[in-house]
Scaffold this motif. Structure first.
Motif, PDB file in Angstrom:
ATOM      1  N   UNK A  37       0.830  -1.206   0.000  1.00 37.94           N
ATOM      2  CA  UNK A  37       0.000   0.000   0.000  1.00 37.94           C
ATOM      3  C   UNK A  37       0.867   1.261   0.000  1.00 37.94           C
ATOM      4  N   UNK A  38       1.938   1.233   0.777  1.00 37.63           N
ATOM      5  CA  UNK A  38       2.852   2.384   0.843  1.00 37.63           C
ATOM      6  C   UNK A  38       3.485   2.621  -0.521  1.00 37.63           C
ATOM      7  N   UNK A  39       3.921   1.559  -1.182  1.00 40.96           N
ATOM      8  CA  UNK A  39       4.531   1.711  -2.506  1.00 40.96           C
ATOM      9  C   UNK A  39       3.549   2.288  -3.513  1.00 40.96           C
ATOM     10  N   UNK A  40       2.294   1.832  -3.473  1.00 37.69           N
ATOM     11  CA  UNK A  40       1.267   2.386  -4.362  1.00 37.69           C
ATOM     12  C   UNK A  40       1.034   3.867  -4.069  1.00 37.69           C
ATOM     13  N   UNK A  41       0.930   4.209  -2.794  1.00 32.10           N
ATOM     14  CA  UNK A  41       0.706   5.612  -2.412  1.00 32.10           C
ATOM     15  C   UNK A  41       1.910   6.476  -2.773  1.00 32.10           C
ATOM     16  N   UNK A  42       3.110   5.923  -2.638  1.00 31.83           N
ATOM     17  CA  UNK A  42       4.336   6.627  -3.012  1.00 31.83           C
ATOM     18  C   UNK A  42       4.317   6.952  -4.511  1.00 31.83           C
ATOM     19  N   UNK A  43       3.985   5.963  -5.335  1.00 34.35           N
ATOM     20  CA  UNK A  43       3.926   6.186  -6.785  1.00 34.35           C
ATOM     21  C   UNK A  43       2.887   7.245  -7.127  1.00 34.35           C
ATOM     22  N   UNK A  44       1.719   7.148  -6.502  1.00 31.88           N
ATOM     23  CA  UNK A  44       0.659   8.130  -6.734  1.00 31.88           C
ATOM     24  C   UNK A  44       1.116   9.533  -6.328  1.00 31.88           C
ATOM     25  N   UNK A  45       1.748   9.632  -5.167  1.00 34.82           N
ATOM     26  CA  UNK A  45       2.196  10.942  -4.681  1.00 34.82           C
ATOM     27  C   UNK A  45       3.185  11.568  -5.651  1.00 34.82           C
ATOM     28  N   UNK A  46       4.150  10.781  -6.112  1.00 38.69           N
ATOM     29  CA  UNK A  46       5.180  11.358  -6.975  1.00 38.69           C
ATOM     30  C   UNK A  46       4.721  11.553  -8.416  1.00 38.69           C
ATOM     31  N   UNK A  47       3.557  11.002  -8.772  1.00 36.82           N
ATOM     32  CA  UNK A  47       2.937  11.348 -10.049  1.00 36.82           C
ATOM     33  C   UNK A  47       2.300  12.730  -9.960  1.00 36.82           C
ATOM     34  N   UNK A  48       1.907  13.115  -8.737  1.00 41.16           N
ATOM     35  CA  UNK A  48       1.193  14.378  -8.533  1.00 41.16           C
ATOM     36  C   UNK A  48       2.052  15.498  -7.962  1.00 41.16           C
ATOM     37  N   UNK A  49       3.185  15.156  -7.370  1.00 40.26           N
ATOM     38  CA  UNK A  49       4.027  16.166  -6.731  1.00 40.26           C
ATOM     39  C   UNK A  49       5.284  16.392  -7.566  1.00 40.26           C
ATOM     40  N   UNK A  50       5.555  17.638  -7.831  1.00 39.60           N
ATOM     41  CA  UNK A  50       6.801  18.028  -8.473  1.00 39.60           C
ATOM     42  C   UNK A  50       7.746  18.474  -7.366  1.00 39.60           C
ATOM     43  N   UNK A  51       8.757  17.664  -7.112  1.00 37.11           N
ATOM     44  CA  UNK A  51       9.698  17.993  -6.033  1.00 37.11           C
ATOM     45  C   UNK A  51      10.333  19.370  -6.223  1.00 37.11           C
ATOM     46  N   UNK A  52      10.480  19.795  -7.464  1.00 36.16           N
ATOM     47  CA  UNK A  52      11.076  21.103  -7.721  1.00 36.16           C
ATOM     48  C   UNK A  52      10.157  22.248  -7.290  1.00 36.16           C
ATOM     49  N   UNK A  53       8.877  21.959  -7.124  1.00 32.45           N
ATOM     50  CA  UNK A  53       7.947  22.973  -6.635  1.00 32.45           C
ATOM     51  C   UNK A  53       8.005  23.100  -5.116  1.00 32.45           C
ATOM     52  N   UNK A  54       8.656  22.142  -4.469  1.00 28.92           N
ATOM     53  CA  UNK A  54       8.702  22.113  -3.010  1.00 28.92           C
ATOM     54  C   UNK A  54      10.145  22.250  -2.504  1.00 28.92           C
ATOM     55  N   UNK A  55      10.930  21.211  -2.673  1.00 31.74           N
ATOM     56  CA  UNK A  55      12.328  21.143  -2.224  1.00 31.74           C
ATOM     57  C   UNK A  55      12.486  21.411  -0.731  1.00 31.74           C
ATOM     58  N   UNK A  56      11.435  21.188   0.044  1.00 29.36           N
ATOM     59  CA  UNK A  56      11.514  21.445   1.476  1.00 29.36           C
ATOM     60  C   UNK A  56      12.578  20.582   2.148  1.00 29.36           C
ATOM     61  N   UNK A  57      12.746  19.358   1.672  1.00 30.27           N
ATOM     62  CA  UNK A  57      13.775  18.490   2.257  1.00 30.27           C
ATOM     63  C   UNK A  57      15.152  19.137   2.117  1.00 30.27           C
ATOM     64  N   UNK A  58      15.451  19.669   0.942  1.00 34.60           N
ATOM     65  CA  UNK A  58      16.753  20.296   0.698  1.00 34.60           C
ATOM     66  C   UNK A  58      16.910  21.613   1.456  1.00 34.60           C
ATOM     67  N   UNK A  59      15.797  22.212   1.799  1.00 29.66           N
ATOM     68  CA  UNK A  59      15.821  23.495   2.501  1.00 29.66           C
ATOM     69  C   UNK A  59      15.911  23.352   4.013  1.00 29.66           C
ATOM     70  N   UNK A  60      15.490  22.182   4.538  1.00 25.53           N
ATOM     71  CA  UNK A  60      15.348  22.094   5.992  1.00 25.53           C
ATOM     72  C   UNK A  60      16.094  20.957   6.681  1.00 25.53           C
ATOM     73  N   UNK A  61      16.482  19.914   5.960  1.00 20.97           N
ATOM     74  CA  UNK A  61      17.182  18.786   6.583  1.00 20.97           C
ATOM     75  C   UNK A  61      18.420  18.429   5.774  1.00 20.97           C
ATOM     76  N   UNK A  62      19.285  17.666   6.375  1.00 15.74           N
ATOM     77  CA  UNK A  62      20.487  17.215   5.680  1.00 15.74           C
ATOM     78  C   UNK A  62      20.583  15.705   5.761  1.00 15.74           C
ATOM     79  N   UNK A  63      20.986  15.081   4.669  1.00 17.40           N
ATOM     80  CA  UNK A  63      21.219  13.641   4.738  1.00 17.40           C
ATOM     81  C   UNK A  63      22.546  13.373   5.435  1.00 17.40           C
ATOM     82  N   UNK A  64      22.702  12.144   5.895  1.00 20.46           N
ATOM     83  CA  UNK A  64      24.030  11.708   6.310  1.00 20.46           C
ATOM     84  C   UNK A  64      24.840  11.581   5.015  1.00 20.46           C
ATOM     85  N   UNK A  65      26.057  12.090   5.042  1.00 16.64           N
ATOM     86  CA  UNK A  65      26.929  12.038   3.864  1.00 16.64           C
ATOM     87  C   UNK A  65      28.058  11.059   4.180  1.00 16.64           C
ATOM     88  N   UNK A  66      28.088   9.964   3.432  1.00 15.97           N
ATOM     89  CA  UNK A  66      29.085   8.921   3.678  1.00 15.97           C
ATOM     90  C   UNK A  66      30.424   9.274   3.017  1.00 15.97           C
TER      91      UNK A  66
END
Length: 164
Positions: A37-66
């Motif tokens: 169900x999560x995978x289906x919802x993930x696919x649906x979400x990313x069909x409807x969301x343009x990450x470039x319109x948001x980029x909140x992750x890049x603006x507010x959090x940092x990944x661990x960098x190996x």
């Protein structure tokens, strides 16, 4: 109302509800079905969301960098690994490298990543809704409902599926 607007207006209001829901999910014996169900919802979400319109992750959090990420970024930028570390990274409270500033120093004003093809694995994997074991990361997914509209959509969709 698009998913980004819905997320902005509802994520904080539903935070406690989502936190409790995700904690209860961890005890579920139906994790394989939940992952589907999560995978289906993930696919649906990313069909409807343009990450470039948001980029909140890049603006507010940092990944661990190996170390591997540092090498890949250094190669792409034609820098020494020590220069990448000194210029862009810091060590967090857990001893991991993370970006030294928010928004990410590689995020452009147009929300494009200047090192997209060479970005850290943490960025590639984010927001983790396409991976198995969704029920095993309730605290992380709760936090991500407040950072990413796709995760919020996944959790809201999952709540609907679980009540049917």
């Amino acid at each position: 109302m698009d998913l980004i607007d819905k997320w902005k207006s509802q994520a904080k209001a539903k935070s406690k509800e989502n936190q409790n829901f995700l904690k209860r999910l961890k005890k579920s014996r139906n994790s394989k079905q939940i992952d589907e169900w999560v995978n289906e919802a993930d696919e649906e979400a990313f069909e409807r969301i343009d990450c470039l319109a948001c980029a909140n992750c890049c603006k507010t959090i940092s990944p661990v960098v190996t170390t591997t990420d540092v090498k890949r970024i250094a190669s792409a930028l034609r820098m020494k690994t020590t220069e990448v570390v000194e210029t862009y990274l810091k060590v967090d409270h857990e001893g991991d490298y993370v970006m030294n500033s928010q928004p990410c120093p590689f995020l452009g004003s147009d929300n494009y990543c200047s090192i997209y093809e060479h970005r850290p694995k943490g960025c590639r994997d984010y927001p983790l809704t396409h991976m198995r074991g969704f029920t095993q990361r309730p605290a992380l997914h709760h936090k991500n409902t407040l950072t990413c509209p796709a995760v919020f959509h996944v959790v809201e969709t999952l709540k609907e599926k679980m009540t049917k």
